[in-house]
Enzyme design. Structure first.
Site, mmCIF file in Angstrom:
data_model
loop_
_atom_site.group_PDB
_atom_site.id
_atom_site.type_symbol
_atom_site.label_atom_id
_atom_site.label_comp_id
_atom_site.label_asym_id
_atom_site.label_seq_id
_atom_site.Cartn_x
_atom_site.Cartn_y
_atom_site.Cartn_z
ATOM 1 C CG HIS A 218 -2.220 -0.705 1.006
ATOM 2 N ND1 HIS A 218 -2.281 -1.946 0.417
ATOM 3 C CD2 HIS A 218 -3.504 -0.352 1.303
ATOM 4 C CE1 HIS A 218 -3.556 -2.323 0.356
ATOM 5 N NE2 HIS A 218 -4.316 -1.374 0.882
ATOM 6 C CG HIS A 301 2.269 -3.221 6.257
ATOM 7 N ND1 HIS A 301 2.905 -4.388 5.883
ATOM 8 C CD2 HIS A 301 1.257 -3.043 5.369
ATOM 9 C CE1 HIS A 301 2.302 -4.882 4.808
ATOM 10 N NE2 HIS A 301 1.300 -4.086 4.483
#
Length: 339
Positions: A218, A301
């Site tokens: 992303h 993340h």
């Protein structure tokens, strides 16, 4: 007596240069790229300090006891308690993630196509139109190729998944399989999770991608996406071809470009509307892309995974948009937006 020294000649003027344009005045400065690490840092600080960044744990539902032989065959670890994301953007199924980030390269391509079809740098430059359009296509092709080999496919698994496996990661079973899926009609064939080498395939068989370094796709996608759109829209709109803001020959403008500004013909009003809307689309895509980058920095993340995604993205952006300003040979290939 020796005659006095003659008056020294005036200093020689610098040799003329071709295509002497001030590129830096018409394109975002390279320091603008600092907005990305600043965004990641802001997101990480928010995720640490804000109480709303902590998901709410749910109690585990009771599970029926298994026979010892079945429990041994399954060898399932104790599941982690499920959680409820407290923020809408922390959900992977939020509408912006599904219909914007997941198909982010579609929006990038659509935006660039609209700019090429509407901005004066491409529509009102008879001599340079073909070259500028071709070089814009080359820039798009390079960015697309990097996106594809990093996140989609690279002679097999994409580079992200290859790196994950190389750093010790793999697919682990997290969902207990029903009896028919454990053994194929009694033939003794089991799903071998160790042979699953991509994150998509792992998820499709009910596994989880664990144990390695998972570069944030992303972060990589959003940084490249926003950068491409911003560099292209700013470059394409760097001149007012209607004569309001012209460089003239003093700034190194070509004669044909001077003519472009004077080329005001029929249909100007209609083109103004299309040009305005394509610019608005570009800034909407860039703005939403930055917002989703901030959401990724907060909710998803680890810090190191986000940093590696950022570094790969910045290397891509630097190669396409910053390096041509310093290396004329490379600029002759990829060009600069609107130049």
């Amino acid at each position: 007596m020796p005659s006095p020294d003659p008056t020294p000649p005036p200093p020689a003027s610098p040799p003329p240069t071709t295509n002497n344009r001030s590129h830096h005045h018409h394109h975002p400065p390279s320091t603008l790229l600092l907005i990305y690490p600043a965004t990641l840092l802001l997101g990480c600080i928010f995720s640490i300090l804000s109480p709303t960044a902590k998901p709410i744990p749910l109690p585990l539902p009771p599970t029926p006891p298994l026979a010892p032989s079945i429990a041994t065959d399954l060898n399932t670890p104790t599941p982690l308690p499920p959680t409820i994301p407290i923020n809408y953007f922390a959900r992977k199924d939020n509408i912006f993630n599904l219909y914007f980030v997941k198909i982010g390269w579609f929006w990038t391509t659509l935006t660039l196509l609209c700019l090429l079809l509407s901005q004066p740098a491409y529509t009102r430059a008879p001599i340079h139109r073909a070259r500028r359009t071709l070089q814009a296509g080359i820039r798009w092709a390079i960015a697309t190729s990097v996106w594809y080999i990093i996140t989609q496919w690279f002679f097999g698994p994409p580079i992200m998944d290859r790196g994950f496996v190389m750093t010790g990661g793999g697919c682990e079973r997290v969902v207990p399989l029903v009896e028919g899926a454990i053994r194929n009609e009694g033939a003794g064939d089991e799903v071998d999770f160790k042979t699953v080498v991509t994150a998509v395939a792992c998820k499709s068989v009910g596994g989880a991608w664990r144990g390695g370094h998972d570069v944030s796709g992303h972060v990589f996608l959003l940084v490249v996406m926003v950068s491409v759109v911003v560099f292209e829209v700013v470059g394409a709109g760097r001149r007012d071809f209607r004569g309001g803001i012209g460089e003239g020959k003093k700034g190194g403008e070509d004669e044909d470009e001077k003519g472009d500004r004077d080329e005001v013909g029929e249909g100007e009003g209609e083109m103004d509307g299309v040009r305005d809307w394509s610019g608005r689309l570009a800034w909407m895509v860039a703005g939403l892309g930055w917002w989703m980058l901030l959401m990724t920095a907060i909710w998803f993340h680890t810090w190191f995974e986000k940093v590696t995604g950022l570094l790969i993205a910045l290397g891509t952006v630097y190669t396409i948009y910053i390096l041509p300003r310093r290396v004329p040979e490379w600029r002759n290939v990829v060009g600069l937006p609107g130049v």
